[in-house]
Scaffold this motif. Structure first.
Motif, PDB file in Angstrom:
ATOM      1  N   ILE A 328      11.385  -6.256  25.741  1.00 22.62           N
ATOM      2  CA  ILE A 328      12.408  -7.268  25.530  1.00 22.62           C
ATOM      3  C   ILE A 328      13.686  -6.899  26.271  1.00 22.62           C
ATOM      4  N   SER A 329      14.044  -5.618  26.221  1.00 21.15           N
ATOM      5  CA  SER A 329      15.262  -5.202  26.943  1.00 21.15           C
ATOM      6  C   SER A 329      15.090  -5.380  28.441  1.00 21.15           C
ATOM      7  N   GLY A 330      13.857  -5.131  28.942  1.00 20.19           N
ATOM      8  CA  GLY A 330      13.615  -5.351  30.364  1.00 20.19           C
ATOM      9  C   GLY A 330      13.728  -6.810  30.739  1.00 20.19           C
ATOM     10  N   TYR A 331      13.204  -7.698  29.884  1.00 18.47           N
ATOM     11  CA  TYR A 331      13.341  -9.132  30.122  1.00 18.47           C
ATOM     12  C   TYR A 331      14.810  -9.553  30.052  1.00 18.47           C
ATOM     13  N   SER A 332      15.549  -8.956  29.106  1.00 18.28           N
ATOM     14  CA  SER A 332      16.971  -9.296  28.970  1.00 18.28           C
ATOM     15  C   SER A 332      17.735  -8.900  30.225  1.00 18.28           C
ATOM     16  N   ASN A 333      17.396  -7.749  30.800  1.00 18.01           N
ATOM     17  CA  ASN A 333      18.070  -7.324  32.037  1.00 18.01           C
ATOM     18  C   ASN A 333      17.792  -8.299  33.174  1.00 18.01           C
ATOM     19  N   THR A 334      16.541  -8.775  33.242  1.00 14.29           N
ATOM     20  CA  THR A 334      16.199  -9.742  34.296  1.00 14.29           C
ATOM     21  C   THR A 334      16.981 -11.028  34.121  1.00 14.29           C
ATOM     22  N   ILE A 335      17.072 -11.522  32.885  1.00 15.35           N
ATOM     23  CA  ILE A 335      17.785 -12.770  32.626  1.00 15.35           C
ATOM     24  C   ILE A 335      19.282 -12.603  32.859  1.00 15.35           C
ATOM     25  N   SER A 336      19.811 -11.376  32.609  1.00 13.94           N
ATOM     26  CA  SER A 336      21.248 -11.143  32.799  1.00 13.94           C
ATOM     27  C   SER A 336      21.669 -11.311  34.247  1.00 13.94           C
ATOM     28  N   GLU A 337      20.731 -11.246  35.175  1.00 12.34           N
ATOM     29  CA  GLU A 337      21.044 -11.384  36.601  1.00 12.34           C
ATOM     30  C   GLU A 337      21.079 -12.836  37.062  1.00 12.34           C
ATOM     31  N   ILE A 338      20.805 -13.801  36.143  1.00 11.20           N
ATOM     32  CA  ILE A 338      20.828 -15.219  36.518  1.00 11.20           C
ATOM     33  C   ILE A 338      22.259 -15.634  36.823  1.00 11.20           C
ATOM     34  N   SER A 339      22.466 -16.306  37.921  1.00  5.55           N
ATOM     35  CA  SER A 339      23.820 -16.696  38.358  1.00  5.55           C
ATOM     36  C   SER A 339      24.355 -17.904  37.585  1.00  5.55           C
ATOM     37  N   ASP A 340      23.456 -18.795  37.174  1.00  4.11           N
ATOM     38  CA  ASP A 340      23.868 -19.978  36.412  1.00  4.11           C
ATOM     39  C   ASP A 340      24.258 -19.538  35.003  1.00  4.11           C
ATOM     40  N   GLY A 341      25.545 -19.660  34.663  1.00  7.92           N
ATOM     41  CA  GLY A 341      26.045 -19.142  33.394  1.00  7.92           C
ATOM     42  C   GLY A 341      25.414 -19.805  32.184  1.00  7.92           C
ATOM     43  N   LEU A 342      25.288 -21.128  32.204  1.00  3.90           N
ATOM     44  CA  LEU A 342      24.720 -21.846  31.063  1.00  3.90           C
ATOM     45  C   LEU A 342      23.251 -21.493  30.881  1.00  3.90           C
ATOM     46  N   ALA A 343      22.497 -21.439  31.984  1.00  3.19           N
ATOM     47  CA  ALA A 343      21.081 -21.080  31.905  1.00  3.19           C
ATOM     48  C   ALA A 343      20.922 -19.653  31.406  1.00  3.19           C
ATOM     49  N   ARG A 344      21.803 -18.743  31.884  1.00  4.08           N
ATOM     50  CA  ARG A 344      21.727 -17.345  31.447  1.00  4.08           C
ATOM     51  C   ARG A 344      21.990 -17.225  29.944  1.00  4.08           C
TER      52      ARG A 344
END
Length: 715
Positions: A328-344
């Motif tokens: 889960i933490s690995g998935y969270s790190n991947t999602i944290s790199e999303i540039s779209d703030g609302l999507a992130r």
């Protein structure tokens, strides 16, 4: 020149016809009896389909509704139990701290020691719980199963501690974690843990004893929990990293361990199914967010996360520890790199729900039945825990009982509605099935009746079916078939008038072909004497009428005695016995026919003289011998006849009657065949045209008794 080589018969047709004839013979020549008609088959089939479909819908609807209602009750009961545990423990801890502050002799809060003021009635917390729909009873216990909060609706009083057949949270939780760890370690598919053999193996693998492998050794907690058996009673040993270990009784014997492990496995499977549902919903939500993002790099990051979640689902093994251990933490790190703030933000919020669900305590739901009235209850266990910065410490648990009466009522109500709907559907389906069966089978019955009448020779059958389906096409083909049969019957009838019945049957069977065979035949010739004078004295119409009446009588006699009229040449008749088919006594049959022809002619003349009409006289000649029976003519027009010297001799003998004033003359060859059956008179030895040797001729006078007894007529 057309090929006249006969074609070999169709072997498949021959085999099938033999089988059909065998079946027909077994039935005594009758058509098969209809035991279960098409209408009944169609009726029963459709009713069975309707009933089966309704049964499936009925079962699935009730099962799904019951599953949804019970799941909703579990969720609501779990929420109530969680809130109740927090409320009771906080109230308990606050009360203890308050008494410690006011007491002259400070009281140290120790859940392992009796508190001295038990039971405590925390009415506010339990009152809120009892306001919940379906609430039956609830109580809280310390680690030693000593009750200090208890509440029940009127009529629901349970002996404490836990009722027989119900396992405490503190007993289920470590066993469940131990089994889950083993299942994950061995990568056992969760779908297989219902297998009895696997359950026995997993239960037998539970570590037992002071020196055994710990049941629970969480990475974040400096504590080990082992399962002990002392004097056949089970205990949990809590061994912290520092300090003395504690032995907590769980009020179970060693014989209860298989049932406890089985319950833990059932809970694991249910939690696994809930986790799969959670991951599927999470993956679908991330997929929806991906569709709303614009940047391709953000789409790729979201794709990698929900693809990883789907991979976990496809593994089919437990994955709670794997999720908590870093995925889960690995998935969270991947999602944290999303540039779209609302999507992130939305993606992290959704993923956080998964992480939260994986780390919290889950209420354990068991089934219990009130022995007094047999009412089904949901028995929910949830721990009371003291939580600090690093780990949670077990301080007791809450037991909550919820009634399934509401579920039962809803299911029964739905069942009644479905039963009524099913009954109406079956009645309507039965009615429409009968109507449909009638419309489908009525034209078939018409067709069967017409076929039956065609089978007995009535070819004047037309079936009018206006439906545009296979039955309509079949009836049209049937009408075409009867038209063809009528045409063939006309041909057969005309052929029977042109040739004898035996010759017609041979010709229609296809066995008659150009060429000839040598046969032993008795040939008969008869002729009217003075026919030219009769013709001159009468009009053509009268001559034709006379001939038709005379020839009809003579032909009937020939056929009666199994002879075949070969041809009419004016007033002359040529008849055959022995060709194309012999009956074994052809010569005597021909002689008997000749004698009967004379008898009938006498009656015919008597009737004519009674009408003042002229009578006629005939002569008959018979000869027996080998002839060539041949189908002569062309490929398109054939005539079956016989040729040879013996035929010519028969014709000459007929004409000889004028010289001797006789009516029936036979040759010596015929006499050899019929000598024992007739009275005869030798006439002369004559030389006939075309013969070098003279021929003996004889007059037939009458039949002997032996000749009378010979059967020559058709049955």
């Amino acid at each position: 020149m057309p090929d006249s080589t006969p074609q070999a018969p169709n072997q498949t047709y021959i085999r099938q016809r033999e089988r059909w004839m065998a079946l027909r013979s077994k039935r005594g020549g009758h058509p098969p009896r209809v035991r279960l008609g098409l209408r009944k088959k169609l009726f029963f089939l459709i009713v069975a389909l309707i009933s089966g479909l309704l049964a499936v819908v009925y079962t699935m609807t009730l099962t799904d509704e019951e599953r949804v209602l019970r799941r909703e009750l579990k969720i609501r009961g779990g929420t109530v139990a969680r809130n109740l545990a927090d409320s009771i423990y906080n109230s308990y801890a606050n009360l203890v701290q308050d008494r410690m502050a006011k007491a002259d002799d400070p009281f140290v809060f120790n859940p392992d020691e009796p508190s001295g003021f038990e039971p405590l009635a925390f009415s506010d917390a339990m009152k809120k719980a009892s306001e919940q729909q379906d609430f039956v009873a609830g109580y809280a216990v310390d680690p030693y199963n000593r009750a200090f909060v208890h509440s029940a609706r009127k009529g629901y009083l349970y002996p404490l501690p836990t009722p027989k057949g119900i396992f405490d949270f503190k007993a289920i939780y470590p066993v469940k974690l131990a089994l889950m760890s083993r299942i994950e370690r061995e990568s056992i598919p969760v779908a297989t843990i219902s297998d009895p053999a696997l359950r026995i193996r997993l239960t037998g693998a539970l570590p037992l004893g002071t020196n055994a492998e710990p049941l629970v050794e969480p990475a974040g907690e400096k504590i080990q929990i082992r399962l002990l058996a002392i004097s056949n009673n089970l205990f949990l040993e809590s061994r912290p990293a520092a300090g003395a270990s504690r032995q907590i009784p769980i009020n179970l014997t060693l014989s209860n361990l298989p049932a406890l492990a089985s319950l833990a496995l059932d809970i694991l499977r249910e939690e696994y199914e809930e986790s799969v549902l959670l991951l599927m919903n999470t993956a679908n939500e991330l997929r929806r967010i991906r569709r709303q993002t614009a940047a391709m790099a953000d789409k790729d990051r979201l794709s990698s996360v929900f693809t990883g979640l789907e991979t976990l689902i496809e593994r089919g093994t437990l994955f709670r520890n794997a999720l908590a251990g870093g995925l889960i933490s690995g998935y969270s790190n991947t999602i944290s790199e999303i540039s779209d703030g609302l999507a992130r933000t939305n993606a992290l919020r959704i993923l956080t729900q998964v992480a939260t669900a994986e780390r919290r305590f889950e209420p354990f739901v068991q089934f219990y039945r009130q022995t007094a009235n047999g009412e089904p209850l949901l028995y929910i266990n949830y721990p009371m825990s003291e939580t600090d910065k690093y780990f949670s410490t077990y301080r007791g648990e809450v037991h909550l009982l919820l009634s399934q009466t509401g579920i039962t009522y809803t299911i029964n109500y739905a069942k009644e509605k479905l039963q009524l709907a099913a009954l109406l559907a079956i009645v309507a389906g039965t009615f429409f099935t009968l109507v449909m069966a009638f419309f489908i089978t009525s034209p078939i019955k018409k067709l069967m009746g017409a076929m039956r009448r065609v089978g007995v020779g009535d070819l004047e059958q037309i079936v009018l079916v206006r439906v545009r389906d296979e039955i309509g096409v079949l009836s049209e083909h049937f009408n075409e078939m009867t038209e063809g049969l009528r045409e063939k019957e006309k041909i057969r009838s005309a052929m029977n008038k042109a040739v004898s019945k035996e010759i017609a049957e041979v010709m229609l069977s296809g066995e008659l072909k150009l060429g000839g065979d040598k046969k032993m035949v008795t040939v008969l010739f008869s002729d009217i004497r003075g026919f030219t004078t009769i013709s001159e004295a009468h009009t053509p119409e009268e001559v034709v009428e006379l001939l038709n009446e005379y020839l009809t009588l003579m032909t009937n006699i020939v056929e009666k005695h199994r002879g075949n009229v070969d041809k009419f040449v004016g007033d002359e008749i040529m008849a055959l016995w022995g060709a194309p088919k012999s009956y074994g006594n052809d010569a005597i049959a021909a002689v008997k026919a000749a004698l009967e022809m004379m008898e009938v002619l006498d009656r015919f003349n008597a009737e004519r003289r009674a009408k003042n009409l002229i009578g006629i006289d005939i002569g008959i000649g018979l000869n027996t011998g080998d002839v060539i029976a041949a189908n002569m003519g062309s490929e398109n027009r054939m005539n079956y006849t016989v040729i040879g010297d013996n035929v010519n001799l028969g014709a000459r003998l007929e004409g000889t009657n004028k010289m001797y004033g006789t009516h029936i003359i036979i040759s010596e060859n015929t006499l050899r065949e019929v000598r024992d059956y007739i009275y005869y008179r030798e006439l002369d030895l004559i030389r006939v045209k075309g013969k070098n040797e003279p021929v003996s001729i004889f007059e037939v006078v009458a039949l002997t008794p032996a000749g009378e007894a010979v059967q020559t007529t058709r049955e």
